[in-house]
Every structure is written in structure tokens, then in C-alpha cells.
Design a protein around this motif. Structure first.
Motif, PDB file in Angstrom:
ATOM      1  N   ASP A   1       0.801  -1.218   0.052  1.00 38.70           N
ATOM      2  CA  ASP A   1      -0.093  -0.090   0.066  1.00 38.70           C
ATOM      3  C   ASP A   1       0.881   1.335   0.127  1.00 38.70           C
ATOM      4  O   ASP A   1       2.007   1.045   0.206  1.00 38.70           O
ATOM      5  N   GLU A   2       0.239   2.515  -0.089  1.00 41.73           N
ATOM      6  CA  GLU A   2       1.076   3.640  -0.203  1.00 41.73           C
ATOM      7  C   GLU A   2       1.756   3.918   1.088  1.00 41.73           C
ATOM      8  O   GLU A   2       2.761   4.607   1.163  1.00 41.73           O
ATOM      9  N   ALA A   3       1.143   3.840   2.290  1.00 43.69           N
ATOM     10  CA  ALA A   3       1.731   3.983   3.560  1.00 43.69           C
ATOM     11  C   ALA A   3       3.344   3.158   3.445  1.00 43.69           C
ATOM     12  O   ALA A   3       4.114   3.826   4.170  1.00 43.69           O
ATOM     13  N   ALA A   4       3.299   2.056   3.232  1.00 45.91           N
ATOM     14  CA  ALA A   4       4.514   1.325   3.014  1.00 45.91           C
ATOM     15  C   ALA A   4       5.713   2.100   2.307  1.00 45.91           C
ATOM     16  O   ALA A   4       6.725   2.268   2.640  1.00 45.91           O
ATOM     17  N   HIS A   5       5.006   2.592   1.119  1.00 50.27           N
ATOM     18  CA  HIS A   5       6.000   2.941   0.502  1.00 50.27           C
ATOM     19  C   HIS A   5       6.428   4.391   0.818  1.00 50.27           C
ATOM     20  O   HIS A   5       7.618   4.900   0.759  1.00 50.27           O
ATOM     21  N   THR A   6       5.527   5.378   1.432  1.00 51.54           N
ATOM     22  CA  THR A   6       5.987   6.586   2.017  1.00 51.54           C
ATOM     23  C   THR A   6       6.768   6.299   3.128  1.00 51.54           C
ATOM     24  O   THR A   6       7.902   7.221   3.377  1.00 51.54           O
ATOM     25  N   LYS A   7       6.753   5.344   3.893  1.00 52.35           N
ATOM     26  CA  LYS A   7       7.747   5.097   4.820  1.00 52.35           C
ATOM     27  C   LYS A   7       8.970   4.852   4.488  1.00 52.35           C
ATOM     28  O   LYS A   7      10.211   5.283   5.172  1.00 52.35           O
ATOM     29  N   ALA A   8       9.211   4.066   3.494  1.00 55.42           N
ATOM     30  CA  ALA A   8      10.571   3.571   2.864  1.00 55.42           C
ATOM     31  C   ALA A   8      11.180   4.895   2.245  1.00 55.42           C
ATOM     32  O   ALA A   8      12.425   5.301   2.287  1.00 55.42           O
ATOM     33  N   ARG A   9      10.334   5.820   1.566  1.00 54.03           N
ATOM     34  CA  ARG A   9      10.688   7.097   0.979  1.00 54.03           C
ATOM     35  C   ARG A   9      11.491   8.064   2.323  1.00 54.03           C
ATOM     36  O   ARG A   9      12.521   8.619   2.021  1.00 54.03           O
ATOM     37  N   GLU A  10      10.667   8.096   3.167  1.00 53.20           N
ATOM     38  CA  GLU A  10      11.191   9.111   4.155  1.00 53.20           C
ATOM     39  C   GLU A  10      12.412   8.454   4.974  1.00 53.20           C
ATOM     40  O   GLU A  10      13.251   9.212   5.367  1.00 53.20           O
ATOM     41  N   ALA A  11      12.466   7.012   4.988  1.00 50.31           N
ATOM     42  CA  ALA A  11      13.826   6.565   5.613  1.00 50.31           C
ATOM     43  C   ALA A  11      14.751   6.736   4.666  1.00 50.31           C
ATOM     44  O   ALA A  11      15.939   7.253   5.343  1.00 50.31           O
ATOM     45  N   ALA A  12      14.759   6.762   3.254  1.00 47.10           N
ATOM     46  CA  ALA A  12      15.826   7.158   2.511  1.00 47.10           C
ATOM     47  C   ALA A  12      16.256   8.746   2.398  1.00 47.10           C
ATOM     48  O   ALA A  12      17.311   8.988   2.472  1.00 47.10           O
ATOM     49  N   LEU A  13      15.249   9.335   2.570  1.00 50.70           N
ATOM     50  CA  LEU A  13      15.421  10.894   2.326  1.00 50.70           C
ATOM     51  C   LEU A  13      16.171  11.302   3.895  1.00 50.70           C
ATOM     52  O   LEU A  13      16.893  12.052   3.742  1.00 50.70           O
ATOM     53  N   ASP A  14      15.664  10.790   4.960  1.00 44.42           N
ATOM     54  CA  ASP A  14      16.306  11.058   6.034  1.00 44.42           C
ATOM     55  C   ASP A  14      17.800  10.845   6.224  1.00 44.42           C
ATOM     56  O   ASP A  14      18.609  11.525   6.745  1.00 44.42           O
ATOM     57  N   ASP A  15      18.160   9.640   5.575  1.00 49.59           N
ATOM     58  CA  ASP A  15      19.946   9.440   5.542  1.00 49.59           C
ATOM     59  C   ASP A  15      20.407  10.694   4.980  1.00 49.59           C
ATOM     60  O   ASP A  15      21.467  11.002   5.221  1.00 49.59           O
ATOM     61  N   LEU A  16      20.016  11.070   3.684  1.00 50.98           N
ATOM     62  CA  LEU A  16      20.416  12.139   2.832  1.00 50.98           C
ATOM     63  C   LEU A  16      20.313  13.448   3.777  1.00 50.98           C
ATOM     64  O   LEU A  16      21.152  14.242   3.854  1.00 50.98           O
TER      65      LEU A  16
END
Length: 246
Positions: free
Chosen positions: A133-148
Motif C-alpha cells: 500500500d502507499e503507506a509502506a511506500h511513504t515510510k520507505a521514502r522518508e527513511a531514504a530521504l532522512d539518511d540524505l
């Protein structure tokens, strides 16, 4: 010495024909030969039928027929006929070197496309399993962007430290107006400049990567929305350049 005449040989022939045992032997031989002839006669048409007849008209308009492919017509179609004249199939012309190279290239591209399609189906299925679902995808996006973002924040703090370290160095240079700076002071200033520039480059690269990763997640989300809506895996057009998921 006298040569036996016909009258002398007649009794011998008569004995051969009329002797009961010899008569039986002759009948056996005749029956065997007759059976063999009948078998050959029956098998001949079948064997011929299995081979077929090739027929074509060559470049000069001359018609040819043969029991094997006709050399004069290798550059054109040949009809393969049954013995009763009905057409069994059409034999395509043999390709020249250029045509064969084109056919091989076409086959290579078709195989390449088939492999790419299989990869697309597998990738889409894995994508849907990872992000139901979109919630799982948003969580992965935020994790990747947080690292940067953390990397950018670290470089910005280091840049601020270097700017603070530079202030007393600049103040010290005021004692050397219109004079050559000491080697040690000059080296510290140059090192500070190089370190600041390195941190600025890191920040710039991380900001560029932030934009790139965000765009990849946008494209991936658009693809997922079509898959979630019922599109078959591998049917969504376009490259799916996925971000690096942790």
C-alpha cells in the motif's frame, strides 16, 4: 563324344517338372517371389509419397520438378507436392548472407525483448510484495530521504565549525598587512579553504541526490498505483528505475 540332342534332354526336364517333390519346391519359390514383388509394389508408392515432389518456376520462367529441393529455385519459394498433385506445403526461399544476418539480429532482439519482459514481470511482483500500500511506500521514502538529510546536516555543521576556525586566522593576518604571511599561517588558511570547499561539494552532491531519490520514489509510486489498481505485472510502460531500498 556325341552331344545330347533335344530328345535326350527332354526326359530330364520332364522329370524335374513332374516329380512331386520338385513340384512342391518350385511352388514355394514362386510363392515367395510373388509375395516379395507384391510387397515392393505396395511399399513403393508409400515411400515415394513420404518424399514428395518439389515444383517451382525459376528466374527464367522455366518450370522444374524434382524429388528434392531444386537448386535453380533456392532464391524463391518452392511448392512441395504430394504424389497425387495436392500441395503439402510451401518451402520458403533460402536466405543470402545479408538476409540471414538480418534474421539473426531480429531473433536476438526478440529474445532480448522476451527477457526484458520477464524481468519487468518479476520486478513488478517484487515491488507489490514490498509495498502492499502507499503507506509502506511513504515510510520507505522518508527513511531514504532522512539518511540524505542527516548527511547534509552533518556537513553543514562541519562547515560552520570550519568558518569559526577561520575567523582567528583571518584576524591574525591583519598583523601582516603589506607583508608576506608566515608559511604556517598561510598553510592553515589554505587547508581551511580546502576543507570548507569539500564540505560545500558534499552538501551539493547530497542535495542533488535528495532530488534524484525523491523523483525516483515519485515514479515508483506512480507505477505502484497502476499495479494496485489492477494492471498486470510487466504491463506498465516505462523504465522502473527503483531507488535503493534498505
Amino acid at each position: 563324344m556325341t552331344t545330347p540332342d533335344a530328345s535326350d534332354r527332354a526326359p530330364t526336364l520332364s522329370l524335374l517338372v513332374h516329380h512331386p517333390v520338385r513340384q512342391a519346391a518350385v511352388r514355394v519359390v514362386i510363392a515367395a517371389v510373388s509375395g516379395l514383388v507384391a510387397w515392393v509394389g505396395a511399399m513403393g508408392p508409400v515411400h515415394a509419397q513420404s518424399g514428395g515432389i518439389y515444383s517451382c518456376v525459376d528466374a527464367q520462367g522455366k518450370r522444374h520438378t524434382a524429388d528434392r529441393p531444386i537448386p535453380e529455385c533456392l532464391d524463391r519459394e518452392q511448392r512441395l507436392l504430394n504424389r497425387d498433385g495436392s500441395e503439402r506445403r510451401t518451402v520458403p526461399p533460402r536466405m543470402n548472407a545479408e538476409e540471414r544476418a538480418l534474421a539473426e539480429e531480429r531473433k536476438r532482439l526478440q529474445d532480448q525483448a522476451a527477457v526484458a519482459q520477464k524481468d519487468a514481470v518479476r520486478r513488478d511482483r517484487n515491488l507489490m510484495m514490498r509495498f502492499p500500500d502507499e503507506a509502506a511506500h511513504t515510510k520507505a521514502r522518508e527513511a531514504a530521504l532522512d539518511d540524505l538529510r542527516r548527511g547534509i546536516a552533518t556537513s553543514e555543521r562541519r562547515l560552520k565549525e570550519l568558518e569559526d576556525e577561520r575567523k582567528p586566522l583571518i584576524a591574525e593576518t591583519e598583523f601582516y598587512q603589506q607583508r608576506k604571511l608566515p608559511f604556517k599561517l598561510k598553510s592553515k588558511l589554505e587547508a581551511n579553504d580546502a576543507q570548507q570547499q569539500a564540505q560545500r561539494d558534499i552538501i551539493q552532491n547530497q542535495q542533488t541526490e535528495l532530488v534524484r531519490v525523491n523523483a525516483l520514489y515519485d515514479a515508483e509510486l506512480a507505477r505502484l498505483k497502476r499495479l494496485w489498481a489492477g494492471a498486470a505485472p510487466g504491463s506498465v510502460p516505462g523504465e522502473a528505475a527503483s531507488p535503493v531500498h534498505r
